[in-house]
Design a protein around this motif. Structure first.
Motif, short mmCIF file in Angstrom:
data_model
loop_
_atom_site.label_atom_id
_atom_site.label_comp_id
_atom_site.label_asym_id
_atom_site.label_seq_id
_atom_site.Cartn_x
_atom_site.Cartn_y
_atom_site.Cartn_z
N GLN A 94 80.06 105.67 29.19
CA GLN A 94 80.05 104.36 29.85
C GLN A 94 81.37 104.03 30.55
N GLY A 95 82.43 104.79 30.21
CA GLY A 95 83.72 104.58 30.85
C GLY A 95 84.13 105.70 31.79
N HIS A 97 83.52 106.52 34.78
CA HIS A 97 83.74 106.30 36.21
C HIS A 97 85.19 105.94 36.51
N VAL A 98 85.99 105.79 35.48
CA VAL A 98 87.43 105.55 35.66
C VAL A 98 88.17 106.83 35.28
N GLN A 135 93.29 105.15 35.93
CA GLN A 135 94.06 104.45 34.91
C GLN A 135 94.99 105.41 34.20
N LEU A 158 99.15 96.84 34.22
CA LEU A 158 98.26 95.82 33.65
C LEU A 158 98.78 95.33 32.31
N HIS A 179 96.99 101.00 36.66
CA HIS A 179 95.61 101.04 37.15
C HIS A 179 95.60 100.78 38.64
N ILE B 161 90.98 95.97 31.54
CA ILE B 161 90.76 96.94 32.61
C ILE B 161 89.49 96.53 33.33
N PRO B 162 89.58 96.18 34.60
CA PRO B 162 88.41 95.60 35.27
C PRO B 162 87.30 96.62 35.51
N ARG B 163 86.08 96.19 35.26
CA ARG B 163 84.89 96.97 35.60
C ARG B 163 84.97 98.39 35.03
N ALA B 164 85.49 98.52 33.84
CA ALA B 164 85.74 99.86 33.27
C ALA B 164 84.63 100.34 32.35
N TYR B 165 83.64 99.49 32.09
CA TYR B 165 82.57 99.85 31.14
C TYR B 165 81.22 99.55 31.77
N GLN B 166 80.36 100.56 31.78
CA GLN B 166 79.01 100.41 32.34
C GLN B 166 78.09 99.92 31.24
N LEU B 172 78.91 96.55 35.26
CA LEU B 172 80.32 96.89 35.05
C LEU B 172 81.08 95.69 34.49
#
Lengths: 182, 182
Positions: A94-95, A97-98, A135, A158, A179, B161-166, B172
């Motif tokens: 789920q994470g 994409h970073v 990140q 951050l 980030h 951390i923005p939008r870091a979890y789906q 997000l």
């Protein structure tokens, strides 16, 4: 040093025979060249969370075999490997994409823009691979050249985890979480 | 749910036969009890960065075999395992004095203070083991009960951390980096 910001000169990768540095994907055969400078960077113990006395095999597995990772090298015109970077999902699933990433430049090539060239290449590659942000979990706050380079490339601090890194010269110093969007 | 803040009731571990929950170090034999609720928490995919379709063996290795890690269980009076926690160095070597940790409570035991009891036990154990701080790298911001529990136990959100979890329902969402001294 583990990463250097250069003197503002931009080394462009892959721009022909005149380019001082080419950035490309690493192969297993590149490891000895990577290790030739990584060993001293890790032994200094100033920039990475890594046991200073650990083995070459451990370092190779850590750098070269991260799950879904990709490794790059910076190669001088003479063929010598003078820098490396790795990019990987900063969190699984789920994470994923970073991206997370690590960078090291040979101390012998410090100040020549290799770190910046590597970083720009890796940012483009990460974007192309589908990551939407990058990140860094643990940028040692006393690593001023690295912090300056990341800021110049659009990364923001951050958070700073207080006293989270045992520096051999400065004692307990902070770790920045940095980030940027891709 | 992966962690629950309870209703404010404090369940004291090890206070005798009347205590509804005992917290103790886990043994390998506890795994089936842990997995009995962990599987549904991981399958929900709402609180951890973990592939929802991964195997029991992968989950066991991830939870039970972190380097220098320690695993705990919360045991109901009838012997049933109703919660688990793990603590480990959040970074190796130069960063190993800061603990990371994970917590899960059986959905069947939600709202009974098990998460709080586990957390208080783990915080004390981590302090006794020499950690000087505890950091969570990735608390899903929509996991309100967990965020509230950590804040009530002295953790601060150092960054999101923005939008870091789906998230499967919310898309997000952010991941909190949370921290407290021990």
């Amino acid at each position: 040093m583990a990463i250097e910001a250069g003197d503002g000169e931009l080394v462009t990768a892959g721009s022909g025979a005149a380019a001082p540095t080419t950035i490309r994907d690493a192969s297993p055969a590149d490891w000895p060249g990577i290790w030739s400078f990584m060993r001293s960077i890790l032994a200094a113990g100033e920039t990475y969370c890594w046991p200073v006395g650990s083995s070459e095999d451990d370092a190779r597995a850590w750098w070269m075999s991260k799950p879904y990772g990709r490794v790059f090298v910076a190669v001088a015109t003479g063929g010598e490997i003078i820098g490396t970077a790795e990019v990987h999902p900063n969190q699984p699933a789920q994470g994923s994409h970073v991206a997370g990433a690590g960078f090291m430049v040979s101390p012998a090539a410090a100040g020549c823009g290799v770190g910046r060239a590597l970083a720009e290449h890796v940012i483009e590659a990460a974007r192309a691979d589908g990551y939407v942000a990058m990140q860094f979990n643990a940028v040692v706050e006393t690593n001023a050249a690295a912090v300056a380079l990341w800021k110049s490339l659009g990364f923001a601090v951050l958070a700073t985890i207080p006293r989270a890194y045992q520096h051999p010269a400065f004692g307990l110093v902070g770790l920045h979480v940095m980030h940027r969007k891709l």
